[in-house]
Design an enzyme around this catalytic site. Structure first.
Site, PDB file in Angstrom:
ATOM      1  N   ASN A   1      -2.033   6.324  11.245  1.00  0.00           N
ATOM      2  CA  ASN A   1      -2.811   5.482  10.311  1.00  0.00           C
ATOM      3  C   ASN A   1      -2.951   6.132   8.942  1.00  0.00           C
ATOM      4  O   ASN A   1      -3.445   7.259   8.833  1.00  0.00           O
ATOM      5  CB  ASN A   1      -4.230   5.266  10.858  1.00  0.00           C
ATOM      6  CG  ASN A   1      -4.265   4.304  12.012  1.00  0.00           C
ATOM      7  OD1 ASN A   1      -3.658   4.564  13.053  1.00  0.00           O
ATOM      8  ND2 ASN A   1      -4.947   3.203  11.848  1.00  0.00           N
TER       9      ASN A   1
ATOM     10  N   THR B   1       3.815 -10.916  -0.955  1.00  0.00           N
ATOM     11  CA  THR B   1       2.937 -11.673  -0.056  1.00  0.00           C
ATOM     12  C   THR B   1       1.504 -11.322  -0.446  1.00  0.00           C
ATOM     13  O   THR B   1       1.275 -10.570  -1.403  1.00  0.00           O
ATOM     14  CB  THR B   1       3.168 -11.248   1.408  1.00  0.00           C
ATOM     15  OG1 THR B   1       2.726  -9.887   1.554  1.00  0.00           O
ATOM     16  CG2 THR B   1       4.633 -11.369   1.804  1.00  0.00           C
TER      17      THR B   1
ATOM     18  N   TYR C   1       2.391  -7.070  16.531  1.00  0.00           N
ATOM     19  CA  TYR C   1       2.829  -6.212  15.415  1.00  0.00           C
ATOM     20  C   TYR C   1       3.663  -5.046  15.937  1.00  0.00           C
ATOM     21  O   TYR C   1       4.795  -4.819  15.484  1.00  0.00           O
ATOM     22  CB  TYR C   1       1.608  -5.680  14.633  1.00  0.00           C
ATOM     23  CG  TYR C   1       1.939  -4.484  13.754  1.00  0.00           C
ATOM     24  CD1 TYR C   1       2.740  -4.634  12.611  1.00  0.00           C
ATOM     25  CD2 TYR C   1       1.480  -3.200  14.075  1.00  0.00           C
ATOM     26  CE1 TYR C   1       3.062  -3.532  11.811  1.00  0.00           C
ATOM     27  CE2 TYR C   1       1.805  -2.104  13.281  1.00  0.00           C
ATOM     28  CZ  TYR C   1       2.588  -2.272  12.151  1.00  0.00           C
ATOM     29  OH  TYR C   1       2.921  -1.185  11.373  1.00  0.00           O
TER      30      TYR C   1
ATOM     31  N   PHE D   1       0.833  -1.215   0.000  1.00  0.00           N
ATOM     32  CA  PHE D   1       0.000   0.000   0.000  1.00  0.00           C
ATOM     33  C   PHE D   1       0.871   1.271   0.000  1.00  0.00           C
ATOM     34  O   PHE D   1       0.947   1.984  -1.011  1.00  0.00           O
ATOM     35  CB  PHE D   1      -0.924  -0.075   1.228  1.00  0.00           C
ATOM     36  CG  PHE D   1      -1.626   1.189   1.608  1.00  0.00           C
ATOM     37  CD1 PHE D   1      -2.274   1.969   0.657  1.00  0.00           C
ATOM     38  CD2 PHE D   1      -1.670   1.609   2.946  1.00  0.00           C
ATOM     39  CE1 PHE D   1      -2.944   3.133   1.025  1.00  0.00           C
ATOM     40  CE2 PHE D   1      -2.326   2.759   3.320  1.00  0.00           C
ATOM     41  CZ  PHE D   1      -2.960   3.522   2.357  1.00  0.00           C
TER      42      PHE D   1
ATOM     43  N   ALA E   1       5.123  -4.618  18.763  1.00  0.00           N
ATOM     44  CA  ALA E   1       6.367  -5.060  19.432  1.00  0.00           C
ATOM     45  C   ALA E   1       7.429  -5.389  18.383  1.00  0.00           C
ATOM     46  O   ALA E   1       8.616  -5.087  18.574  1.00  0.00           O
ATOM     47  CB  ALA E   1       6.088  -6.277  20.305  1.00  0.00           C
TER      48      ALA E   1
ATOM     49  N   THR F   1       9.722 -11.403   9.556  1.00  0.00           N
ATOM     50  CA  THR F   1       9.868 -10.334   8.542  1.00  0.00           C
ATOM     51  C   THR F   1      10.275  -9.000   9.172  1.00  0.00           C
ATOM     52  O   THR F   1      11.207  -8.339   8.712  1.00  0.00           O
ATOM     53  CB  THR F   1       8.557 -10.172   7.742  1.00  0.00           C
ATOM     54  OG1 THR F   1       8.433 -11.306   6.890  1.00  0.00           O
ATOM     55  CG2 THR F   1       8.568  -8.904   6.899  1.00  0.00           C
TER      56      THR F   1
ATOM     57  N   THR G   1       6.063   3.065  12.742  1.00  0.00           N
ATOM     58  CA  THR G   1       4.668   3.379  13.063  1.00  0.00           C
ATOM     59  C   THR G   1       4.550   4.077  14.422  1.00  0.00           C
ATOM     60  O   THR G   1       5.416   3.920  15.281  1.00  0.00           O
ATOM     61  CB  THR G   1       3.853   2.063  13.104  1.00  0.00           C
ATOM     62  OG1 THR G   1       2.564   2.321  13.624  1.00  0.00           O
ATOM     63  CG2 THR G   1       4.519   0.999  13.986  1.00  0.00           C
ATOM     64  N   ASP G   2       3.440   4.789  14.604  1.00  0.00           N
ATOM     65  CA  ASP G   2       3.188   5.392  15.926  1.00  0.00           C
ATOM     66  C   ASP G   2       2.799   4.341  16.961  1.00  0.00           C
ATOM     67  O   ASP G   2       2.808   4.609  18.164  1.00  0.00           O
ATOM     68  CB  ASP G   2       2.095   6.475  15.823  1.00  0.00           C
ATOM     69  CG  ASP G   2       0.744   5.967  15.343  1.00  0.00           C
ATOM     70  OD1 ASP G   2       0.620   4.773  15.002  1.00  0.00           O
ATOM     71  OD2 ASP G   2      -0.206   6.786  15.297  1.00  0.00           O
ATOM     72  N   GLU G   3       2.452   3.113  16.487  1.00  0.00           N
ATOM     73  CA  GLU G   3       1.998   2.087  17.440  1.00  0.00           C
ATOM     74  C   GLU G   3       3.094   1.660  18.402  1.00  0.00           C
ATOM     75  O   GLU G   3       2.813   1.053  19.431  1.00  0.00           O
ATOM     76  CB  GLU G   3       1.453   0.861  16.702  1.00  0.00           C
ATOM     77  CG  GLU G   3       0.262   1.199  15.850  1.00  0.00           C
ATOM     78  CD  GLU G   3      -0.617   0.015  15.489  1.00  0.00           C
ATOM     79  OE1 GLU G   3      -0.447  -1.061  16.065  1.00  0.00           O
ATOM     80  OE2 GLU G   3      -1.480   0.206  14.634  1.00  0.00           O
TER      81      GLU G   3
ATOM     82  N   LYS H   1       7.652  -4.058  15.382  1.00  0.00           N
ATOM     83  CA  LYS H   1       8.122  -2.796  14.793  1.00  0.00           C
ATOM     84  C   LYS H   1       9.028  -2.061  15.785  1.00  0.00           C
ATOM     85  O   LYS H   1      10.058  -1.482  15.401  1.00  0.00           O
ATOM     86  CB  LYS H   1       6.938  -1.895  14.392  1.00  0.00           C
ATOM     87  CG  LYS H   1       6.106  -2.391  13.230  1.00  0.00           C
ATOM     88  CD  LYS H   1       6.852  -2.478  11.902  1.00  0.00           C
ATOM     89  CE  LYS H   1       7.200  -1.137  11.306  1.00  0.00           C
ATOM     90  NZ  LYS H   1       7.784  -1.276   9.935  1.00  0.00           N
TER      91      LYS H   1
END
Ligand code: NAD
Ligand code: DAU
Length: 351
Positions: free
Chosen positions: A186, A38, A157, A13, A159, A102, A132-134, A161
């Site tokens: 996002n 993928t 996810y 994306f 963790a 990955t 990411t901001d996560e 990153k």
């Protein structure tokens, strides 16, 4: 200055928008798109640039160091913009190991090859890690994530990153890899895989299927149009300070339920449906485990230092995005055939 830039995850994306921007804006650069294709990678996303003379596609996996080494040598890679990742939180709950491989090991593979290939001549190179901001975890009702906020990831996810960010930093501190990291909120826009909230719900509204809102729909996200993220990556890649993080965000917070209602309203108009028809599809389902309550980015640093700001309002961006999906129903059908159906059943049937 001429550069040979390896963009990983360029068929996904965000990666496809970054590849397009760089191929069109920098004819003197060679853009090498490395992607394992993928379920989330799709070369249809890049039809318009695939014949450009400064563009090359390499079908390869960041988990194969031998292939990475060959690609560095064959194209004399001068820089990396690393986007390849497993990117969906719900899939990381179903299957965390894919994310560890990955996102963590793949990133370390790239760092190790860049370190060896660039040797000591680090001044002329750049390793841009797209994060990411996560990684910052979750906010309460107030406050923002700044570049000083401590890492507190809550999903497999995030963790993975966070771990990849730490390795990038460690390779900078220990081996002088010239890195920058962007931590973005996002994204939404064309070519977004319909497992994420906005494209999933657009697809379900088109098909008059239930709209599965997790919990009470009170979780908040800060939405940014994908091309504005690509513009931010371009700026930070060229002008960001080595060894620094830049937060990127839309200054655009929405509670999920308010966003979904806006989406329903816009789509009823565009599809000539009666007002309220799509909203009736909203179904509250079991919450996501470990569901972060609120993300909100303070993007002051990138704004003040590099002059970046979002170019579209959310209503404009959402309208353009819906139009793209309505005009590209073949793309949507294509990516939701086959294995997607298995994922959908596993994710939503027991909620
Ligand atoms: P995506 O899932 O749409 O695309 C990921 C791409 O990486 C795909 O093309 C896939 O084929 C490729 N890929 C996956 N595993 C690979 C491997 N082992 N080797 C090579 N290629 C592989 O993801 P996206 O939403 O475009 O996100 C891109 C990056 O931006 C990710 O690193 C993500 O963490 C980060 N990010 C995403 C968002 C967002 O809102 N989507 C926000 C901030 C940061
Ligand atoms: O903040 C940046 C992150 O944004 C990126 O790093 C991730 O790669 C990207 O996937 C995204 O993560 P989110 O978990 O925030 O995005 P998602 O679209 O999956 O969910 C957005 C919100 O909508 C979240 O609060 C969960 C909720 N949701 C999601 C889905 C898929 C639902 O209520 N129902 C759903 O079916």
């Amino acid at each position: 200055m001429s550069r040979n830039i390896l963009i990983t995850g360029g068929a996904g994306f965000i990666g496809s928008h970054v590849v397009r921007l760089f191929v069109n804006k920098y004819p003197d650069y060679k853009i090498v798109n490395l992607d394992a294709l993928t379920y989330a990678g799709n070369l249809e996303n890049l039809k318009d640039v695939e014949r450009a003379s400064n563009y090359v596609f390499e079908h390869a996996n960041v988990l194969e160091p031998g292939m990475l080494q060959e690609i560095f040598e064959q194209h004399n890679i001068t820089d990396v913009i690393h986007l390849a990742a497993e990117s969906h939180v719900d899939r990381s709950i179903l299957s965390p190991m894919d994310f560890i491989y990955t996102n963590i090991i793949g990133t370390v593979n790239l760092l190790a090859i860049a370190k060896n290939y660039w040797k000591e001549n680090f001044d002329v190179h750049r390793f841009h890690h797209v994060s990411t901001d996560e990684v910052y975890g979750t906010l309460g009702d107030e406050g923002f994530f700044t570049e000083q906020t401590g890492y507190a990831p809550n999903s497999p996810y995030s963790a993975s990153k966070a771990s990849s960010d730490h390795f990038v930093r460690a390779y900078g501190e220990t081996f002088h890899i010239p890195y920058v990291i962007t931590n973005c909120s996002n994204n939404y826009g064309p070519n977004h895989f319909p497992e994420k909230l906005i494209p999933l719900f657009i697809n379900n509204i088109i098909q008059k299927k239930p709209l599965p809102v997790y919990g009470k729909g009170e979780n908040t996200r800060d939405w940014l149009y994908v091309i504005d993220h690509a513009r931010a990556i371009d700026l930070v890649f060229h002008e960001g300070k080595t060894g620094e993080h830049y937060n990127v965000g839309g200054f655009n917070e929405w509670k999920n339920i308010d966003l979904v209602k806006l989406l329903c309203k816009l789509m009823d108009k565009k599809l000539n449906r009666a007002p309220g028809e799509s909203e009736a599809l909203i179904t509250y389902v079991k919450d996501r485990p470990g569901h972060d309550l609120r993300y909100a980015i303070d993007a002051t640093k990138i704004n003040k230092e590099l002059g970046w700001k979002p170019s579209l309002t959310f209503e404009e961006g959402l309208s353009v995005t819906i139009d793209w999906y309505l005009q590209n129903e073949d793309w949507l059908k294509h990516v939701t055939s086959g294995k997607y159906q298995n994922y959908y059943t596993e994710q939503y049937s027991n909620r």
